[in-house]
Design a protein around this motif. Structure first.
Motif, PDB file in Angstrom:
ATOM      1  N   ASP A  87       0.850  -1.184   0.000  1.00 14.70           N
ATOM      2  CA  ASP A  87       0.000   0.000   0.000  1.00 14.70           C
ATOM      3  C   ASP A  87       0.889   1.238   0.000  1.00 14.70           C
ATOM      4  N   TRP A  88       0.237   2.409   0.028  1.00 18.29           N
ATOM      5  CA  TRP A  88       0.995   3.661  -0.045  1.00 18.29           C
ATOM      6  C   TRP A  88       1.881   3.878   1.166  1.00 18.29           C
ATOM      7  N   MET A  89       1.417   3.550   2.350  1.00 15.90           N
ATOM      8  CA  MET A  89       2.243   3.741   3.535  1.00 15.90           C
ATOM      9  C   MET A  89       3.505   2.902   3.440  1.00 15.90           C
ATOM     10  N   HIS A  90       3.361   1.685   2.938  1.00 17.98           N
ATOM     11  CA  HIS A  90       4.493   0.768   2.792  1.00 17.98           C
ATOM     12  C   HIS A  90       5.555   1.374   1.881  1.00 17.98           C
ATOM     13  N   ALA A  95      10.605   4.447   0.727  1.00 15.78           N
ATOM     14  CA  ALA A  95      11.272   5.490  -0.047  1.00 15.78           C
ATOM     15  C   ALA A  95      11.953   6.504   0.874  1.00 15.78           C
ATOM     16  N   ALA A  96      11.299   6.849   1.991  1.00 17.20           N
ATOM     17  CA  ALA A  96      11.883   7.805   2.930  1.00 17.20           C
ATOM     18  C   ALA A  96      13.146   7.238   3.577  1.00 17.20           C
ATOM     19  N   PHE A  97      13.099   5.977   4.001  1.00 12.90           N
ATOM     20  CA  PHE A  97      14.278   5.351   4.593  1.00 12.90           C
ATOM     21  C   PHE A  97      15.390   5.209   3.559  1.00 12.90           C
ATOM     22  N   LEU A  98      15.019   4.933   2.317  1.00 11.02           N
ATOM     23  CA  LEU A  98      16.006   4.830   1.256  1.00 11.02           C
ATOM     24  C   LEU A  98      16.776   6.138   1.108  1.00 11.02           C
ATOM     25  N   VAL A 151       6.745  -8.952  -0.297  1.00 16.23           N
ATOM     26  CA  VAL A 151       6.961  -7.851  -1.240  1.00 16.23           C
ATOM     27  C   VAL A 151       7.584  -6.688  -0.476  1.00 16.23           C
ATOM     28  N   GLY A 152       8.224  -5.782  -1.218  1.00 18.53           N
ATOM     29  CA  GLY A 152       8.755  -4.574  -0.615  1.00 18.53           C
ATOM     30  C   GLY A 152      10.269  -4.499  -0.653  1.00 18.53           C
ATOM     31  N   ALA A 153      10.772  -3.281  -0.534  1.00 21.44           N
ATOM     32  CA  ALA A 153      12.213  -3.014  -0.606  1.00 21.44           C
ATOM     33  C   ALA A 153      12.880  -3.015   0.761  1.00 21.44           C
TER      34      ALA A 153
END
Length: 234
Positions: A87-90, A95-98, A151-153
């Motif tokens: 979802d968007w929060m995920h 992206a912010a931590f990246l 899923v997810g980075a």
């Protein structure tokens, strides 16, 4: 007469880091705008399904999902899962931590090896992808013969965190330094606890094994980079 001061940008990050963060967000936007059938295709081929990885034509998965048809189809989600988010929060959190973690690493790579662009950015990308790969492999090993799709980075980003923490130790310190081991132990414990309370807070499961795997991969990769720093530029 006073000279007007220029306001700093909202996201004060090197352009390769900013582009990478935008790619994560854009990939999520594109996926959710696709028709449902295409979203299912993206999830089927891009998400990491342990039961598809461990099953075969002779021993199908309990849920009935087909096994990966070949090496390429099995390898693809090890990396592609980083570009799928629930979802968007995920995706926004990742992206912010990246941005926060990749910025000091890229700045270091550029200082140590000046003029190495796009080499410095390539090294940062290799660090992220290696951590994502080890993240996926550890998640698969911890979920034999089956488990929830991942899923997810977060795995790659956990690797960036390990690299930043190891960088704090200095190029002459080993992975087994007391402070780095203590910080790493706290990271593992925090992820295990968050896996328990995460579903009630976020409404979704936390693949904590993937975070730990990515952290290990990032630490190993960064240790190699620090050795190269000691040796000097090639």
């Amino acid at each position: 007469m006073t000279t007007p001061t220029r306001q700093p940008p909202i996201i004060n990050a090197p352009w390769p880091v900013a582009i990478f963060a935008v790619v994560l967000v854009a990939a999520h936007l594109v996926r959710i705008l696709l028709p449902d059938a295409w979203q299912n295709v993206a999830f089927f081929y891009g998400a990491l399904f342990p039961e598809r990885f461990w099953s075969s034509a002779e021993a199908p998965s309990l849920s009935g999902l087909p096994a990966y048809s070949g090496v390429l189809e099995a390898f693809l989600p090890l990396i592609a899962s980083a570009f799928l988010h629930g979802d968007w929060m995920h995706v926004i959190l990742n992206a912010a931590f990246l941005v926060a973690l990749a910025k000091p690493l890229l700045e270091l790579f550029r200082r140590v090896w000046p003029g190495r662009e796009p080499g410095a950015s390539g090294l940062l990308l290799a660090l992220f992808l290696f951590a994502q790969l080890t993240s996926s492999l550890v998640y698969l090993a911890a979920n034999y013969p089956g488990g929830g799709a991942a899923v997810g980075a977060s795995g790659g980003i956990s690797g960036l965190l390990a690299a930043v923490l190891l960088l704090r130790e200095g190029p002459d310190r080993w992975l087994l330094s007391r402070r780095f081991l203590g910080t790493s132990a706290l990271f593992v414990v925090a992820n295990a606890l968050f896996a328990v309370i995460g579903p009630s807070l976020l409404g979704a499961g936390i693949a904590w094994q993937a975070h730990v795997g990515g952290y290990i991969g990032g630490a190993l990769f960064m240790r190699g980079v620090l050795w190269q720093m000691q040796a000097g530029p090639a």
